[in-house]
Design an enzyme around this catalytic site. Sequence first.
Site, PDB file in Angstrom:
ATOM      1  CE  LYS A  24      86.721  51.858  43.437  1.00  0.00           C
ATOM      2  NZ  LYS A  24      86.733  52.740  42.409  1.00  0.00           N
ATOM      3  CG  ASN A  25      90.973  50.641  42.869  1.00  0.00           C
ATOM      4  OD1 ASN A  25      89.426  51.365  42.958  1.00  0.00           O
ATOM      5  ND2 ASN A  25      91.212  51.679  43.819  1.00  0.00           N
ATOM      6  NE  ARG A  94      84.090  61.222  39.998  1.00  0.00           N
ATOM      7  CZ  ARG A  94      83.010  60.792  40.888  1.00  0.00           C
ATOM      8  NH1 ARG A  94      82.298  59.980  41.186  1.00  0.00           N
ATOM      9  NH2 ARG A  94      82.290  61.598  40.605  1.00  0.00           N
ATOM     10  CB  CYS A 118      85.142  67.631  39.955  1.00  0.00           C
ATOM     11  SG  CYS A 118      86.112  68.464  40.652  1.00  0.00           S
ATOM     12  NE  ARG A 123      90.865  60.790  39.926  1.00  0.00           N
ATOM     13  CZ  ARG A 123      90.277  59.054  39.527  1.00  0.00           C
ATOM     14  NH1 ARG A 123      89.202  58.516  40.367  1.00  0.00           N
ATOM     15  NH2 ARG A 123      90.961  58.605  41.269  1.00  0.00           N
ATOM     16  N   PRO A 124      92.782  65.008  35.568  1.00  0.00           N
ATOM     17  CG  PRO A 124      95.302  66.066  35.177  1.00  0.00           C
ATOM     18  CD  PRO A 124      93.924  65.122  36.478  1.00  0.00           C
ATOM     19  CB  ILE A 125      92.977  61.917  30.463  1.00  0.00           C
ATOM     20  CG1 ILE A 125      92.698  62.705  29.512  1.00  0.00           C
ATOM     21  CG2 ILE A 125      91.871  61.589  31.073  1.00  0.00           C
ATOM     22  CD1 ILE A 125      92.009  62.276  28.457  1.00  0.00           C
ATOM     23  CG  ASP A 126      98.227  65.215  31.485  1.00  0.00           C
ATOM     24  OD1 ASP A 126      97.450  65.319  32.371  1.00  0.00           O
ATOM     25  OD2 ASP A 126      98.721  65.953  32.683  1.00  0.00           O
ATOM     26  CG  ASP A 307      92.120  54.925  46.985  1.00  0.00           C
ATOM     27  OD1 ASP A 307      91.985  56.326  46.579  1.00  0.00           O
ATOM     28  OD2 ASP A 307      91.397  53.803  46.007  1.00  0.00           O
ATOM     29  NE  ARG A 399      82.354  55.663  41.925  1.00  0.00           N
ATOM     30  CZ  ARG A 399      83.243  56.252  42.590  1.00  0.00           C
ATOM     31  NH1 ARG A 399      83.927  56.709  43.447  1.00  0.00           N
ATOM     32  NH2 ARG A 399      84.906  55.773  42.119  1.00  0.00           N
TER      33      ARG A 399
HETATM   34  C1  UD1 Z   1      93.910  54.677  41.075  1.00  0.00           C
HETATM   35  C2  UD1 Z   1      93.009  54.223  41.454  1.00  0.00           C
HETATM   36  C3  UD1 Z   1      92.331  55.075  42.883  1.00  0.00           C
HETATM   37  C4  UD1 Z   1      93.617  55.514  43.778  1.00  0.00           C
HETATM   38  C5  UD1 Z   1      94.919  55.759  42.688  1.00  0.00           C
HETATM   39  C6  UD1 Z   1      95.813  56.601  43.580  1.00  0.00           C
HETATM   40  C7  UD1 Z   1      91.353  53.457  40.356  1.00  0.00           C
HETATM   41  C8  UD1 Z   1      89.821  52.757  39.703  1.00  0.00           C
HETATM   42  N1  UD1 Z   1      91.354  54.292  40.913  1.00  0.00           N
HETATM   43  O1  UD1 Z   1      93.494  55.915  40.546  1.00  0.00           O
HETATM   44  O2  UD1 Z   1      91.560  54.544  43.353  1.00  0.00           O
HETATM   45  O3  UD1 Z   1      93.141  56.764  44.918  1.00  0.00           O
HETATM   46  O4  UD1 Z   1      94.643  54.929  41.787  1.00  0.00           O
HETATM   47  O5  UD1 Z   1      96.496  55.183  44.044  1.00  0.00           O
HETATM   48  O6  UD1 Z   1      91.871  52.411  40.144  1.00  0.00           O
HETATM   49  N2  UD1 Z   1      97.756  62.284  36.764  1.00  0.00           N
HETATM   50  C9  UD1 Z   1      97.065  63.036  36.053  1.00  0.00           C
HETATM   51  N3  UD1 Z   1      97.072  63.080  34.710  1.00  0.00           N
HETATM   52  C10 UD1 Z   1      96.886  61.690  34.273  1.00  0.00           C
HETATM   53  C11 UD1 Z   1      96.694  61.560  34.662  1.00  0.00           C
HETATM   54  C12 UD1 Z   1      97.099  61.299  36.090  1.00  0.00           C
HETATM   55  O7  UD1 Z   1      98.044  64.467  35.509  1.00  0.00           O
HETATM   56  O8  UD1 Z   1      97.363  61.856  32.761  1.00  0.00           O
HETATM   57  C13 UD1 Z   1      97.666  62.334  37.968  1.00  0.00           C
HETATM   58  C14 UD1 Z   1      96.155  62.503  39.213  1.00  0.00           C
HETATM   59  O9  UD1 Z   1      95.577  63.511  38.489  1.00  0.00           O
HETATM   60  C15 UD1 Z   1      96.435  62.372  40.674  1.00  0.00           C
HETATM   61  C16 UD1 Z   1      97.476  61.646  39.813  1.00  0.00           C
HETATM   62  O10 UD1 Z   1      98.293  61.452  38.911  1.00  0.00           O
HETATM   63  O11 UD1 Z   1      97.053  63.759  40.958  1.00  0.00           O
HETATM   64  C17 UD1 Z   1      97.536  59.536  40.740  1.00  0.00           C
HETATM   65  O12 UD1 Z   1      96.736  59.493  39.626  1.00  0.00           O
HETATM   66  P1  UD1 Z   1      96.839  57.802  39.159  1.00  0.00           P
HETATM   67  O13 UD1 Z   1      97.893  56.733  39.610  1.00  0.00           O
HETATM   68  O14 UD1 Z   1      96.536  58.081  37.760  1.00  0.00           O
HETATM   69  O15 UD1 Z   1      95.778  57.181  39.982  1.00  0.00           O
HETATM   70  P2  UD1 Z   1      94.709  56.889  38.865  1.00  0.00           P
HETATM   71  O16 UD1 Z   1      94.577  56.212  38.315  1.00  0.00           O
HETATM   72  O17 UD1 Z   1      93.186  57.929  38.687  1.00  0.00           O
END
Ligand code: UD1
Length: 429
Positions: A24-25, A94, A118, A123-126, A307, A399
Amino acid sequence: MAEDILRITGGVPLHGEVTVQGAKNSVLPIMAAGILCGGETVLHRVPQLSDVYAASRILNRLGCSCRISGNTVVLNASGLHSFEIPDADMRKMRSSIVFLGPLLGRCGECVLTMPGGCELGPRPIDMHLDALRQMGVTVTEQDGKIRCKANRLHGAKITLSYPSVGVTENVLMAAAAAEGETVLRNAAREPEITDLAGFLNACGTEIRGAGESTVTVSGKCMLHGAEYRIMPDRIAAVTWLCAGAAAGGTVVLRETQPADMESCLEVLTAAGCRLGVCGDRIFLESSGRLRRVRQIRTMPYPGFPTDAQPLFCAVLCRANGTSVIEETVFESRYKYIGELLRMGADIRVSGRTAVITGREMLHGADVTAPDLRGGAALAVAAVSAEGETVLRALPHIDRGYEHFAEIFHSLGGNVNRGSFTRNDTKNSV
Ligand code: UD1
Protein backbone atom coordinates in the site's frame (compact mmCIF):
# COMPACT_ATOMS: atom_id res chain seq x y z
CA MET A 1 -28.09 0.61 10.63
CA ALA A 2 -26.30 -2.22 8.78
CA GLU A 3 -22.53 -2.39 9.03
CA ASP A 4 -19.88 -4.92 8.07
CA ILE A 5 -18.23 -6.70 10.96
CA LEU A 6 -15.80 -9.55 11.43
CA ARG A 7 -16.78 -12.43 13.71
CA ILE A 8 -13.62 -14.11 14.94
CA THR A 9 -13.60 -17.23 17.08
CA GLY A 10 -10.10 -17.68 18.44
CA GLY A 11 -8.12 -20.56 19.83
CA VAL A 12 -7.57 -22.33 16.51
CA PRO A 13 -3.94 -22.63 15.33
CA LEU A 14 -3.23 -21.20 11.87
CA HIS A 15 -1.69 -23.35 9.16
CA GLY A 16 -1.09 -22.54 5.52
CA GLU A 17 0.46 -20.32 2.87
CA VAL A 18 -0.17 -16.68 2.01
CA THR A 19 0.93 -14.85 -1.12
CA VAL A 20 1.69 -11.36 0.11
CA GLN A 21 -0.12 -8.43 -1.51
CA GLY A 22 1.58 -5.45 -3.13
CA ALA A 23 2.60 -2.65 -0.77
CA LYS A 24 0.00 0.00 0.00
CA ASN A 25 2.66 2.50 1.03
CA SER A 26 4.46 1.98 -2.24
CA VAL A 27 1.60 1.90 -4.72
CA LEU A 28 0.03 5.20 -3.58
CA PRO A 29 3.08 7.41 -4.26
CA ILE A 30 3.82 5.47 -7.45
CA MET A 31 0.28 6.07 -8.73
CA ALA A 32 0.76 9.78 -7.92
CA ALA A 33 4.12 9.72 -9.73
CA GLY A 34 2.27 8.58 -12.85
CA ILE A 35 1.24 12.26 -13.18
CA LEU A 36 4.81 13.04 -14.22
CA CYS A 37 4.70 10.67 -17.18
CA GLY A 38 3.85 11.62 -20.73
CA GLY A 39 3.03 8.07 -21.76
CA GLU A 40 1.07 5.17 -20.37
CA THR A 41 2.05 3.55 -17.08
CA VAL A 42 1.12 -0.03 -16.21
CA LEU A 43 1.44 -1.16 -12.61
CA HIS A 44 1.30 -4.80 -11.53
CA ARG A 45 0.71 -6.40 -8.13
CA VAL A 46 -1.52 -3.48 -7.14
CA PRO A 47 -3.50 -4.45 -4.04
CA GLN A 48 -7.28 -3.99 -4.18
CA LEU A 49 -7.68 -1.45 -1.39
CA SER A 50 -10.03 1.43 -0.72
CA ASP A 51 -6.98 3.77 -0.62
CA VAL A 52 -6.03 2.61 -4.13
CA TYR A 53 -9.58 3.35 -5.35
CA ALA A 54 -9.38 6.76 -3.65
CA ALA A 55 -6.06 7.52 -5.40
CA SER A 56 -7.59 6.42 -8.70
CA ARG A 57 -10.57 8.76 -8.16
CA ILE A 58 -8.22 11.67 -7.51
CA LEU A 59 -6.27 10.91 -10.70
CA ASN A 60 -9.45 10.69 -12.79
CA ARG A 61 -10.76 13.93 -11.32
CA LEU A 62 -7.51 15.67 -12.29
CA GLY A 63 -8.11 14.58 -15.88
CA CYS A 64 -5.86 11.51 -15.99
CA SER A 65 -7.21 8.19 -17.06
CA CYS A 66 -6.75 5.54 -14.39
CA ARG A 67 -8.27 2.09 -14.84
CA ILE A 68 -8.03 -0.74 -12.34
CA SER A 69 -8.46 -4.28 -13.51
CA GLY A 70 -7.79 -6.92 -10.89
CA ASN A 71 -4.29 -6.24 -9.61
CA THR A 72 -3.27 -4.11 -12.58
CA VAL A 73 -3.56 -0.34 -12.93
CA VAL A 74 -3.28 1.39 -16.29
CA LEU A 75 -2.65 5.08 -15.95
CA ASN A 76 -2.31 7.80 -18.55
CA ALA A 77 -1.79 11.37 -17.42
CA SER A 78 -1.75 13.01 -20.85
CA GLY A 79 -5.21 14.54 -20.28
CA LEU A 80 -4.34 16.16 -16.93
CA HIS A 81 -6.26 19.45 -16.74
CA SER A 82 -6.38 20.35 -13.06
CA PHE A 83 -3.93 20.80 -10.22
CA GLU A 84 -6.50 21.20 -7.44
CA ILE A 85 -7.26 18.24 -5.16
CA PRO A 86 -10.80 18.59 -3.78
CA ASP A 87 -11.08 18.81 -0.01
CA ALA A 88 -13.31 15.71 0.15
CA ASP A 89 -10.55 13.65 -1.49
CA MET A 90 -7.86 15.11 0.75
CA ARG A 91 -9.89 14.06 3.78
CA LYS A 92 -10.68 10.60 2.50
CA MET A 93 -7.12 9.48 2.01
CA ARG A 94 -4.49 10.52 4.52
CA SER A 95 -1.68 9.96 2.08
CA SER A 96 -3.23 12.34 -0.48
CA ILE A 97 -0.32 14.65 0.32
CA VAL A 98 1.82 12.54 -2.07
CA PHE A 99 0.07 14.27 -5.00
CA LEU A 100 1.75 17.57 -4.07
CA GLY A 101 5.23 16.78 -5.47
CA PRO A 102 4.06 15.33 -8.81
CA LEU A 103 1.52 18.12 -9.46
CA LEU A 104 4.21 20.73 -8.80
CA GLY A 105 6.55 18.82 -11.09
CA ARG A 106 4.04 18.58 -13.90
CA CYS A 107 2.03 21.84 -13.58
CA GLY A 108 4.24 24.06 -11.41
CA GLU A 109 1.18 24.52 -9.23
CA CYS A 110 -0.96 22.61 -6.75
CA VAL A 111 -3.93 23.57 -4.58
CA LEU A 112 -4.87 21.33 -1.69
CA THR A 113 -6.21 21.31 1.85
CA MET A 114 -4.80 19.63 4.95
CA PRO A 115 -4.81 15.84 4.63
CA GLY A 116 -7.73 14.29 6.41
CA GLY A 117 -8.45 13.09 9.86
CA CYS A 118 -6.40 12.66 12.95
CA GLU A 119 -5.90 8.94 13.04
CA LEU A 120 -2.42 8.72 14.50
CA GLY A 121 -2.22 12.25 15.88
CA PRO A 122 -1.68 15.47 14.00
CA ARG A 123 -0.22 14.95 10.52
CA PRO A 124 1.45 18.25 9.86
CA ILE A 125 2.79 19.11 6.40
CA ASP A 126 5.28 21.75 7.47
CA MET A 127 8.30 19.68 6.42
CA HIS A 128 6.77 19.02 2.99
CA LEU A 129 6.27 22.75 2.43
CA ASP A 130 9.70 23.73 3.83
CA ALA A 131 11.49 21.29 1.52
CA LEU A 132 9.53 22.38 -1.56
CA ARG A 133 10.10 26.08 -0.78
CA GLN A 134 13.81 25.36 -1.18
CA MET A 135 13.02 24.21 -4.73
CA GLY A 136 11.42 27.55 -5.64
CA VAL A 137 7.85 26.93 -4.45
CA THR A 138 5.88 29.72 -2.81
CA VAL A 139 3.10 28.75 -0.44
CA THR A 140 0.05 30.84 0.34
CA GLU A 141 -2.93 29.91 2.45
CA GLN A 142 -6.44 31.27 2.12
CA ASP A 143 -9.82 30.01 3.29
CA GLY A 144 -8.32 26.69 4.31
CA LYS A 145 -6.77 26.13 0.89
CA ILE A 146 -3.02 25.81 0.49
CA ARG A 147 -1.74 27.09 -2.85
CA CYS A 148 1.74 26.02 -3.87
CA LYS A 149 3.27 27.60 -6.96
CA ALA A 150 6.66 27.51 -8.62
CA ASN A 151 7.48 29.76 -11.55
CA ARG A 152 10.66 27.79 -11.97
CA LEU A 153 10.93 24.52 -10.04
CA HIS A 154 14.64 23.97 -9.52
CA GLY A 155 16.91 21.44 -7.88
CA ALA A 156 18.29 22.23 -4.43
CA LYS A 157 20.42 20.92 -1.60
CA ILE A 158 17.90 19.99 1.08
CA THR A 159 18.53 18.54 4.52
CA LEU A 160 15.52 17.13 6.36
CA SER A 161 15.27 17.62 10.13
CA TYR A 162 13.62 14.16 10.34
CA PRO A 163 13.72 11.37 7.74
CA SER A 164 10.01 11.65 6.87
CA VAL A 165 8.74 9.10 4.37
CA GLY A 166 6.13 11.37 2.79
CA VAL A 167 8.48 14.35 2.52
CA THR A 168 11.20 12.24 0.91
CA GLU A 169 8.65 10.96 -1.63
CA ASN A 170 7.37 14.45 -2.47
CA VAL A 171 10.90 15.81 -2.90
CA LEU A 172 11.93 12.90 -5.16
CA MET A 173 8.84 13.37 -7.35
CA ALA A 174 9.16 17.15 -7.60
CA ALA A 175 12.91 16.85 -8.20
CA ALA A 176 12.35 14.32 -10.99
CA ALA A 177 10.73 17.12 -13.02
CA ALA A 178 12.75 20.06 -11.69
CA GLU A 179 15.53 21.92 -13.47
CA GLY A 180 18.97 20.72 -12.35
CA GLU A 181 20.11 18.44 -9.58
CA THR A 182 18.60 17.89 -6.14
CA VAL A 183 20.57 16.46 -3.24
CA LEU A 184 18.40 15.30 -0.34
CA ARG A 185 20.16 14.64 2.97
CA ASN A 186 18.71 12.75 5.95
CA ALA A 187 16.24 11.20 3.52
CA ALA A 188 13.94 8.39 4.66
CA ARG A 189 15.45 4.99 3.82
CA GLU A 190 12.26 2.89 3.82
CA PRO A 191 12.07 0.18 1.12
CA GLU A 192 9.03 1.99 -0.31
CA ILE A 193 11.32 4.94 -1.12
CA THR A 194 13.59 2.58 -3.05
CA ASP A 195 10.53 1.24 -4.88
CA LEU A 196 9.37 4.74 -5.83
CA ALA A 197 12.89 5.60 -7.07
CA GLY A 198 12.90 2.33 -9.03
CA PHE A 199 9.69 3.38 -10.76
CA LEU A 200 10.90 6.92 -11.46
CA ASN A 201 14.16 5.57 -12.87
CA ALA A 202 12.18 3.17 -15.08
CA CYS A 203 10.42 6.29 -16.40
CA GLY A 204 13.67 8.00 -17.34
CA THR A 205 14.73 9.88 -14.18
CA GLU A 206 18.20 9.51 -12.75
CA ILE A 207 18.00 8.91 -9.00
CA ARG A 208 21.06 7.69 -7.11
CA GLY A 209 21.28 6.57 -3.48
CA ALA A 210 17.61 5.72 -2.83
CA GLY A 211 17.48 3.65 0.35
CA GLU A 212 20.46 5.57 1.71
CA SER A 213 20.50 8.80 3.70
CA THR A 214 21.66 10.95 0.78
CA VAL A 215 19.71 10.77 -2.46
CA THR A 216 20.60 12.62 -5.64
CA VAL A 217 18.06 13.34 -8.38
CA SER A 218 18.83 14.69 -11.83
CA GLY A 219 15.70 16.42 -13.05
CA LYS A 220 14.06 15.85 -16.44
CA CYS A 221 11.33 17.86 -18.08
CA MET A 222 8.91 15.06 -18.81
CA LEU A 223 9.13 11.38 -17.98
CA HIS A 224 7.92 8.55 -20.13
CA GLY A 225 5.61 5.84 -18.84
CA ALA A 226 6.77 2.42 -17.71
CA GLU A 227 5.56 -1.02 -16.76
CA TYR A 228 6.37 -1.71 -13.11
CA ARG A 229 5.69 -4.31 -10.43
CA ILE A 230 4.94 -2.96 -6.95
CA MET A 231 7.06 -4.39 -4.12
CA PRO A 232 5.44 -6.78 -1.63
CA ASP A 233 3.83 -5.25 1.44
CA ARG A 234 6.18 -5.80 4.40
CA ILE A 235 3.56 -4.73 6.94
CA ALA A 236 0.91 -7.08 5.53
CA ALA A 237 3.57 -9.82 5.64
CA VAL A 238 4.33 -9.01 9.27
CA THR A 239 0.60 -9.09 10.02
CA TRP A 240 0.29 -12.70 8.86
CA LEU A 241 3.45 -13.66 10.77
CA CYS A 242 2.08 -12.03 13.94
CA ALA A 243 -1.24 -13.84 13.48
CA GLY A 244 0.60 -17.17 13.28
CA ALA A 245 2.83 -16.22 16.22
CA ALA A 246 -0.14 -15.31 18.42
CA ALA A 247 -2.51 -18.13 17.46
CA GLY A 248 0.22 -20.77 17.10
CA GLY A 249 0.73 -22.91 14.02
CA THR A 250 2.81 -22.74 10.87
CA VAL A 251 2.54 -19.93 8.35
CA VAL A 252 4.43 -19.73 5.06
CA LEU A 253 4.61 -16.43 3.20
CA ARG A 254 5.31 -16.28 -0.52
CA GLU A 255 6.55 -13.28 -2.50
CA THR A 256 8.19 -11.34 0.32
CA GLN A 257 11.40 -9.33 0.58
CA PRO A 258 12.70 -10.75 3.87
CA ALA A 259 15.61 -8.26 4.04
CA ASP A 260 13.05 -5.43 4.40
CA MET A 261 11.61 -7.04 7.52
CA GLU A 262 14.71 -7.87 9.54
CA SER A 263 13.83 -5.86 12.64
CA CYS A 264 10.44 -7.61 12.86
CA LEU A 265 11.83 -11.07 12.19
CA GLU A 266 14.41 -10.56 14.96
CA VAL A 267 11.69 -9.74 17.49
CA LEU A 268 9.60 -12.76 16.49
CA THR A 269 12.66 -14.97 16.96
CA ALA A 270 13.42 -13.36 20.33
CA ALA A 271 9.81 -14.08 21.33
CA GLY A 272 10.34 -17.78 20.67
CA CYS A 273 9.00 -18.31 17.13
CA ARG A 274 10.98 -20.53 14.77
CA LEU A 275 11.66 -18.68 11.55
CA GLY A 276 13.21 -19.71 8.26
CA VAL A 277 13.89 -17.74 5.10
CA CYS A 278 14.34 -19.30 1.67
CA GLY A 279 14.52 -16.89 -1.26
CA ASP A 280 11.30 -14.86 -1.19
CA ARG A 281 9.60 -17.22 1.28
CA ILE A 282 9.36 -16.90 5.04
CA PHE A 283 8.38 -19.83 7.28
CA LEU A 284 7.10 -19.31 10.81
CA GLU A 285 6.31 -21.90 13.45
CA SER A 286 4.89 -20.91 16.81
CA SER A 287 3.58 -22.74 19.85
CA GLY A 288 1.31 -19.77 20.54
CA ARG A 289 2.83 -19.29 23.99
CA LEU A 290 5.68 -16.85 23.53
CA ARG A 291 8.38 -15.16 25.60
CA ARG A 292 8.31 -11.53 26.53
CA VAL A 293 10.41 -9.05 24.57
CA ARG A 294 12.38 -6.63 26.69
CA GLN A 295 12.02 -3.49 24.57
CA ILE A 296 10.63 -2.54 21.16
CA ARG A 297 11.33 1.01 20.06
CA THR A 298 9.77 2.27 16.83
CA MET A 299 12.20 4.16 14.61
CA PRO A 300 12.60 5.20 10.99
CA TYR A 301 13.84 2.34 8.75
CA PRO A 302 15.93 0.24 9.27
CA GLY A 303 14.59 0.52 12.83
CA PHE A 304 11.44 -1.21 14.00
CA PRO A 305 8.47 0.08 11.94
CA THR A 306 5.77 2.09 13.69
CA ASP A 307 3.18 0.33 11.50
CA ALA A 308 4.12 -3.02 13.07
CA GLN A 309 3.95 -1.74 16.65
CA PRO A 310 0.22 -2.52 17.28
CA LEU A 311 0.62 -6.00 15.75
CA PHE A 312 3.47 -6.92 18.10
CA CYS A 313 1.63 -5.47 21.08
CA ALA A 314 -1.23 -7.88 20.29
CA VAL A 315 1.22 -10.79 20.10
CA LEU A 316 2.89 -9.89 23.42
CA CYS A 317 -0.44 -9.76 25.32
CA ARG A 318 -0.11 -13.51 25.89
CA ALA A 319 3.67 -13.73 26.19
CA ASN A 320 5.33 -15.07 29.28
CA GLY A 321 6.43 -11.95 31.22
CA THR A 322 6.45 -8.19 30.79
CA SER A 323 7.34 -6.44 27.52
CA VAL A 324 7.87 -2.75 26.86
CA ILE A 325 7.06 -0.81 23.69
CA GLU A 326 8.15 2.75 23.02
CA GLU A 327 6.45 4.59 20.13
CA THR A 328 8.63 7.42 18.87
CA VAL A 329 7.13 8.18 15.43
CA PHE A 330 3.42 9.00 15.85
CA GLU A 331 2.00 10.33 19.09
CA SER A 332 -1.49 8.77 19.01
CA ARG A 333 -0.71 5.24 18.05
CA TYR A 334 -2.05 3.51 21.15
CA LYS A 335 -5.79 3.97 20.57
CA TYR A 336 -6.25 0.25 19.95
CA ILE A 337 -4.97 -0.57 23.44
CA GLY A 338 -8.30 0.39 25.05
CA GLU A 339 -9.91 -2.29 22.86
CA LEU A 340 -7.26 -4.89 23.80
CA LEU A 341 -8.07 -4.20 27.46
CA ARG A 342 -11.68 -5.23 26.72
CA MET A 343 -10.25 -8.58 25.63
CA GLY A 344 -8.54 -9.03 28.99
CA ALA A 345 -5.07 -7.71 28.11
CA ASP A 346 -2.92 -6.17 30.85
CA ILE A 347 -1.31 -3.05 29.36
CA ARG A 348 -0.37 0.22 31.01
CA VAL A 349 0.35 3.24 28.85
CA SER A 350 2.36 6.21 30.03
CA GLY A 351 3.08 8.80 27.36
CA ARG A 352 4.88 7.05 24.54
CA THR A 353 5.53 3.86 26.50
CA ALA A 354 3.29 0.79 26.79
CA VAL A 355 4.05 -1.89 29.38
CA ILE A 356 2.45 -5.22 28.50
CA THR A 357 2.17 -7.98 31.06
CA GLY A 358 1.42 -11.26 29.34
CA ARG A 359 -1.75 -13.08 30.32
CA GLU A 360 -2.38 -16.81 30.05
CA MET A 361 -5.43 -16.14 27.87
CA LEU A 362 -7.40 -13.29 26.28
CA HIS A 363 -11.15 -13.53 25.77
CA GLY A 364 -13.35 -12.45 22.89
CA ALA A 365 -15.08 -9.06 23.09
CA ASP A 366 -16.96 -6.48 21.02
CA VAL A 367 -14.20 -4.19 19.73
CA THR A 368 -13.81 -1.38 17.22
CA ALA A 369 -10.82 -0.75 14.95
CA PRO A 370 -9.53 2.76 15.72
CA ASP A 371 -7.24 2.86 12.66
CA LEU A 372 -5.71 0.55 10.05
CA ARG A 373 -2.94 -1.25 11.94
CA GLY A 374 -4.76 -0.99 15.26
CA GLY A 375 -7.66 -2.83 13.62
CA ALA A 376 -5.38 -5.54 12.25
CA ALA A 377 -3.83 -5.90 15.72
CA LEU A 378 -7.28 -6.54 17.22
CA ALA A 379 -7.81 -9.35 14.70
CA VAL A 380 -4.40 -10.82 15.63
CA ALA A 381 -5.37 -10.75 19.31
CA ALA A 382 -8.79 -12.22 18.50
CA VAL A 383 -7.44 -15.32 16.73
CA SER A 384 -5.39 -16.12 19.82
CA ALA A 385 -8.24 -15.43 22.29
CA GLU A 386 -10.83 -17.74 23.77
CA GLY A 387 -14.35 -17.26 22.44
CA GLU A 388 -15.86 -14.89 19.91
CA THR A 389 -14.75 -11.36 19.04
CA VAL A 390 -16.84 -8.97 16.98
CA LEU A 391 -14.58 -6.50 15.18
CA ARG A 392 -16.18 -3.30 13.89
CA ALA A 393 -15.16 -0.30 11.77
CA LEU A 394 -13.77 -2.44 8.96
CA PRO A 395 -13.30 0.47 6.52
CA HIS A 396 -10.07 1.17 8.41
CA ILE A 397 -8.83 -2.35 7.61
CA ASP A 398 -10.05 -2.17 3.99
CA ARG A 399 -7.71 0.80 3.44
CA GLY A 400 -4.69 -1.44 3.73
CA TYR A 401 -5.51 -5.15 3.52
CA GLU A 402 -6.64 -7.12 0.50
CA HIS A 403 -8.88 -10.16 1.26
CA PHE A 404 -8.31 -9.80 5.01
CA ALA A 405 -10.97 -12.25 6.24
CA GLU A 406 -10.40 -14.67 3.34
CA ILE A 407 -6.69 -14.99 4.16
CA PHE A 408 -7.41 -15.77 7.82
CA HIS A 409 -9.97 -18.26 6.60
CA SER A 410 -7.49 -19.92 4.23
CA LEU A 411 -5.14 -20.38 7.20
CA GLY A 412 -7.89 -22.21 9.04
CA GLY A 413 -8.91 -19.28 11.21
CA ASN A 414 -12.52 -18.94 12.18
CA VAL A 415 -12.95 -15.43 10.75
CA ASN A 416 -16.12 -14.44 8.92
CA ARG A 417 -17.20 -11.16 7.45
CA GLY A 418 -20.83 -10.27 7.33
CA SER A 419 -23.28 -7.45 7.35
CA PHE A 420 -25.31 -7.20 10.52
CA THR A 421 -27.53 -4.58 12.02
CA ARG A 422 -26.18 -3.00 15.18
CA ASN A 423 -28.91 -4.51 17.38
CA ASP A 424 -28.34 -8.03 16.00
CA THR A 425 -24.65 -7.99 16.84
CA LYS A 426 -25.04 -6.46 20.28
CA ASN A 427 -27.54 -9.19 21.15
CA SER A 428 -25.48 -12.02 19.84
CA VAL A 429 -22.13 -11.26 21.45
C1 UD1 B 1 4.37 6.97 6.05
C2 UD1 B 1 3.46 5.79 5.86
C3 UD1 B 1 2.95 5.33 7.20
C4 UD1 B 1 4.11 5.05 8.12
C5 UD1 B 1 5.04 6.24 8.21
C6 UD1 B 1 6.30 6.00 9.03
C7 UD1 B 1 2.44 6.08 3.67
C8 UD1 B 1 1.21 6.34 2.91
N1 UD1 B 1 2.35 6.18 5.01
O1 UD1 B 1 3.61 8.01 6.60
O2 UD1 B 1 2.18 4.16 7.02
O3 UD1 B 1 3.59 4.80 9.42
O4 UD1 B 1 5.45 6.62 6.89
O5 UD1 B 1 7.01 4.92 8.49
O6 UD1 B 1 3.49 5.76 3.12
N2 UD1 B 1 5.96 15.00 10.25
C9 UD1 B 1 5.98 16.33 10.55
N3 UD1 B 1 5.85 17.24 9.52
C10 UD1 B 1 5.70 16.85 8.24
C11 UD1 B 1 5.68 15.48 7.95
C12 UD1 B 1 5.80 14.56 8.98
O7 UD1 B 1 6.10 16.72 11.70
O8 UD1 B 1 5.59 17.73 7.36
C13 UD1 B 1 6.08 14.01 11.35
C14 UD1 B 1 4.81 13.18 11.54
O9 UD1 B 1 3.85 13.84 12.32
C15 UD1 B 1 5.34 11.94 12.20
C16 UD1 B 1 6.73 11.79 11.60
O10 UD1 B 1 7.06 13.04 11.02
O11 UD1 B 1 5.47 12.13 13.59
C17 UD1 B 1 6.81 10.70 10.54
O12 UD1 B 1 5.97 10.98 9.50
P1 UD1 B 1 6.27 10.49 8.00
O13 UD1 B 1 7.52 9.69 7.96
O14 UD1 B 1 6.13 11.71 7.14
O15 UD1 B 1 5.10 9.50 7.78
P2 UD1 B 1 4.08 9.51 6.59
O16 UD1 B 1 4.81 9.76 5.31
O17 UD1 B 1 2.91 10.36 6.96
